[in-house]
Design a protein around this motif. Structure first.
Motif, mmCIF file in Angstrom:
data_model
loop_
_atom_site.group_PDB
_atom_site.id
_atom_site.type_symbol
_atom_site.label_atom_id
_atom_site.label_comp_id
_atom_site.label_asym_id
_atom_site.label_seq_id
_atom_site.Cartn_x
_atom_site.Cartn_y
_atom_site.Cartn_z
ATOM 1 N N ARG A 29 0.982 -1.500 -0.124
ATOM 2 C CA ARG A 29 0.187 0.282 0.025
ATOM 3 C C ARG A 29 0.998 1.222 -0.125
ATOM 4 N NH1 ARG A 29 -4.339 -0.873 4.655
ATOM 5 N NH2 ARG A 29 -5.007 1.156 3.508
ATOM 6 N N TRP A 30 0.582 2.506 -1.071
ATOM 7 C CA TRP A 30 0.970 3.264 -1.198
ATOM 8 C C TRP A 30 -0.171 4.444 -0.593
ATOM 9 C CZ3 TRP A 30 6.087 4.113 -2.259
ATOM 10 C CH2 TRP A 30 6.958 3.069 -3.214
ATOM 11 N N THR A 31 0.320 6.105 -0.127
ATOM 12 C CA THR A 31 -0.119 6.574 0.207
ATOM 13 C C THR A 31 -0.143 7.315 -1.028
ATOM 14 O OG1 THR A 31 1.989 8.557 1.070
ATOM 15 C CG2 THR A 31 -0.214 7.321 2.836
ATOM 16 N N ALA A 32 -0.988 8.640 -1.165
ATOM 17 C CA ALA A 32 -1.376 9.742 -2.690
ATOM 18 C C ALA A 32 -0.049 10.298 -2.998
ATOM 19 C CB ALA A 32 -2.816 10.496 -2.675
ATOM 20 N N GLU A 33 0.611 11.121 -1.366
ATOM 21 C CA GLU A 33 1.287 12.185 -1.394
ATOM 22 C C GLU A 33 2.747 11.100 -1.457
ATOM 23 O OE1 GLU A 33 -0.631 10.880 1.429
ATOM 24 O OE2 GLU A 33 -1.408 13.032 0.993
ATOM 25 N N ALA A 34 2.746 10.066 -1.072
ATOM 26 C CA ALA A 34 4.125 9.309 -1.369
ATOM 27 C C ALA A 34 4.631 9.395 -3.399
ATOM 28 C CB ALA A 34 4.107 8.040 -0.545
ATOM 29 N N LEU A 35 2.916 8.919 -4.047
ATOM 30 C CA LEU A 35 2.935 8.035 -5.563
ATOM 31 C C LEU A 35 3.419 9.842 -5.283
ATOM 32 C CD1 LEU A 35 0.648 5.715 -5.531
ATOM 33 C CD2 LEU A 35 2.857 5.345 -5.526
ATOM 34 N N VAL A 36 3.274 10.751 -4.992
ATOM 35 C CA VAL A 36 3.207 11.734 -5.724
ATOM 36 C C VAL A 36 4.049 12.844 -5.770
ATOM 37 C CG1 VAL A 36 2.216 14.095 -6.429
ATOM 38 C CG2 VAL A 36 0.958 13.114 -5.572
ATOM 39 N N ALA A 37 5.243 12.519 -4.350
ATOM 40 C CA ALA A 37 6.586 13.119 -4.559
ATOM 41 C C ALA A 37 7.599 12.125 -5.010
ATOM 42 C CB ALA A 37 6.915 12.780 -3.012
ATOM 43 N N ILE A 38 7.317 10.846 -5.687
ATOM 44 C CA ILE A 38 8.134 10.361 -6.500
ATOM 45 C C ILE A 38 8.366 10.107 -7.714
ATOM 46 C CG2 ILE A 38 8.580 8.013 -7.108
ATOM 47 C CD1 ILE A 38 7.575 6.730 -4.768
ATOM 48 N N GLN A 39 6.401 10.905 -8.015
ATOM 49 C CA GLN A 39 6.836 11.258 -9.529
ATOM 50 C C GLN A 39 7.500 12.552 -9.088
ATOM 51 O OE1 GLN A 39 2.764 11.177 -10.908
ATOM 52 N NE2 GLN A 39 3.374 11.952 -12.982
ATOM 53 N N GLU A 40 7.151 13.220 -8.404
ATOM 54 C CA GLU A 40 8.237 14.764 -8.861
ATOM 55 C C GLU A 40 9.861 14.733 -8.740
ATOM 56 O OE1 GLU A 40 6.529 17.959 -5.894
ATOM 57 O OE2 GLU A 40 4.721 17.586 -5.794
ATOM 58 N N ALA A 41 9.974 13.478 -8.098
ATOM 59 C CA ALA A 41 11.413 13.615 -8.063
ATOM 60 C C ALA A 41 12.236 12.529 -9.037
ATOM 61 C CB ALA A 41 11.134 12.609 -6.711
ATOM 62 N N ALA A 42 11.161 12.333 -9.835
ATOM 63 C CA ALA A 42 11.620 11.291 -11.398
ATOM 64 C C ALA A 42 11.428 12.069 -12.285
ATOM 65 C CB ALA A 42 10.485 10.360 -11.698
ATOM 66 N N GLU A 43 10.057 12.823 -12.308
ATOM 67 C CA GLU A 43 10.638 14.059 -13.543
ATOM 68 C C GLU A 43 11.598 15.292 -13.230
ATOM 69 O OE1 GLU A 43 6.882 15.768 -14.827
ATOM 70 O OE2 GLU A 43 5.959 14.270 -14.270
ATOM 71 N N ASP A 44 12.597 14.846 -11.889
ATOM 72 C CA ASP A 44 12.559 16.060 -11.958
ATOM 73 C C ASP A 44 14.030 15.909 -12.372
ATOM 74 O OD1 ASP A 44 14.517 19.241 -10.846
ATOM 75 O OD2 ASP A 44 15.194 17.498 -8.703
ATOM 76 N N TYR A 45 14.708 14.302 -12.101
ATOM 77 C CA TYR A 45 15.496 13.573 -12.345
ATOM 78 C C TYR A 45 15.957 14.071 -14.264
ATOM 79 C CZ TYR A 45 18.913 9.800 -13.277
ATOM 80 O OH TYR A 45 20.196 9.201 -13.178
ATOM 81 N N LEU A 46 14.729 13.561 -14.197
ATOM 82 C CA LEU A 46 14.810 13.209 -16.162
ATOM 83 C C LEU A 46 14.981 14.819 -16.965
ATOM 84 C CD1 LEU A 46 11.813 10.898 -16.286
ATOM 85 C CD2 LEU A 46 14.836 10.600 -17.025
#
Length: 158
Positions: A104-121
């Motif tokens: 299980r994942w919280t919505a905030e954690a998934l958004v944080a991972i997505q922001e970090a991934a897009e910033d890296y890219l």
């Protein structure tokens, strides 16, 4: 400033092009009662896809114009660019592979991972493009990505 590609323009003499096209072309078909076909300035028949329903010619921008417009547009926006649902599925698949007990994942954690991934890219794109420009090229190649990742340094934890 980066160099851009320039298309070679070939100018032909009208008399020369008319004589060569007349010598190589086939005779026109017999006259039919249907409407005459439209022709381009060079004499070739226009395809149906080059015109709108209103009869106007389709607008073609020069190479790179639309790309630069898209770059400016995406630089002004702040929303995430990767679609959320496929990204979440990928995160859950990877986390299930490495840690099956986490389901299980919280919505905030998934958004944080997505922001970090897009910033890296985005940063990786910037560094790879700098490598491309340094090599006096316009086209981004695989070796630019590899060099950008290699020169990325230890400042990035991922």
């Amino acid at each position: 400033m980066a160099r851009t590609k320039h298309m070679a323009q070939r100018k032909r003499n009208r008399r020369q092009s008319a004589s060569t096209s007349a010598a190589t072309s086939t005779p026109p078909p017999a006259a039919t009662p249907s409407a005459p076909t439209r022709r381009s300035p060079r004499g070739e028949p226009l395809s149906e896809g080059t015109r709108h329903e209103s009869g106007k010619k389709k607008r073609r921008y020069r190479q790179g114009t639309v790309a630069l417009r898209e770059i400016r547009h995406f630089q002004k926006t702040w929303k995430l660019l990767i679609p959320a649902a496929p990204f979440i599925r990928t995160v859950k698949e990877i986390s299930n592979f490495f840690a099956p007990e986490i389901s299980r994942w919280t919505a905030e954690a998934l958004v944080a991972i997505q922001e970090a991934a897009e910033d890296y890219l985005v940063r990786l794109f910037e560094d790879a493009m700098l490598c491309t420009i340094h090599a006096k090229r316009v086209t981004l190649m695989r070796k630019d990505w590899e060099l950008a990742r290699r020169l990325g340094g230890k400042g990035r934890p991922w």
